[in-house]
Write a protein that holds these residues in place. Sequence first.
Motif, PDB file in Angstrom:
ATOM      1  N   GLN A  58       0.863  -1.188   0.000  1.00 38.16           N
ATOM      2  CA  GLN A  58       0.000   0.000   0.000  1.00 38.16           C
ATOM      3  C   GLN A  58       0.893   1.229   0.000  1.00 38.16           C
ATOM      4  N   LEU A  59       0.662   2.091  -0.990  1.00 35.21           N
ATOM      5  CA  LEU A  59       1.471   3.295  -1.142  1.00 35.21           C
ATOM      6  C   LEU A  59       0.815   4.520  -0.510  1.00 35.21           C
ATOM      7  N   TYR A  60      -0.518   4.555  -0.540  1.00 35.05           N
ATOM      8  CA  TYR A  60      -1.203   5.782  -0.116  1.00 35.05           C
ATOM      9  C   TYR A  60      -2.601   5.450   0.391  1.00 35.05           C
ATOM     10  N   SER A  97       3.622   5.963  -9.549  1.00 34.17           N
ATOM     11  CA  SER A  97       4.077   4.584  -9.333  1.00 34.17           C
ATOM     12  C   SER A  97       4.139   3.804 -10.643  1.00 34.17           C
ATOM     13  N   SER A 131      -0.300  -0.913 -10.551  1.00 33.08           N
ATOM     14  CA  SER A 131      -0.819  -0.023  -9.504  1.00 33.08           C
ATOM     15  C   SER A 131      -2.319   0.134  -9.687  1.00 33.08           C
ATOM     16  N   PHE A 143       8.555   5.938  -1.986  1.00 36.35           N
ATOM     17  CA  PHE A 143       7.415   6.058  -1.067  1.00 36.35           C
ATOM     18  C   PHE A 143       7.821   5.495   0.296  1.00 36.35           C
ATOM     19  N   ALA A 164       5.276   3.358   2.551  1.00 36.50           N
ATOM     20  CA  ALA A 164       4.644   2.157   1.988  1.00 36.50           C
ATOM     21  C   ALA A 164       4.822   0.981   2.945  1.00 36.50           C
TER      22      ALA A 164
END
Length: 152
Positions: free
Chosen positions: A83-85, A99, A108, A141, A144
Amino acid sequence: MLNTTNCIFIFGFYLIATSTLTAQDSPNPSSENLNQSNFVPVNILPPPEATVTINQDPRIKRLLDIKLKMEKDGDFSDRYKIQLYYGNLNKANEIVKSSKESFEKWESTIQWETPNYKVWLGNFRTRLEADRALKEVHEKFPNAFIFKPEKK
């Protein structure tokens, strides 16, 4: 007490009984005699070879191919994602775009969970594979993290 007539009668009976008893014809029977008298020769043939013909609908092959693709994509299996955001839609769209440019080898996607949006990266079969990818992702990131999505 036995009188003489009774003794003679018993002795005579004994002689008659023993004289009618006879032994076998040959004292040591050979294997040839046994095989000839007691056994019947049998010819055993090998079983015939069986053949099976399967007639199946050609759509089954197509369905199996679709299932295999879905398993590779992770629709049916336990996979790990990064999970990036987590936040609003505008920022989530920027993160997805960034991404996709930075990490072309992983897909993504944006997932909506009331009231925010999540940006997920990749579809990793093992935790080790996800950890290796996270090392690369952390450069761009730093917040993450790895997780395993719940099945719906």
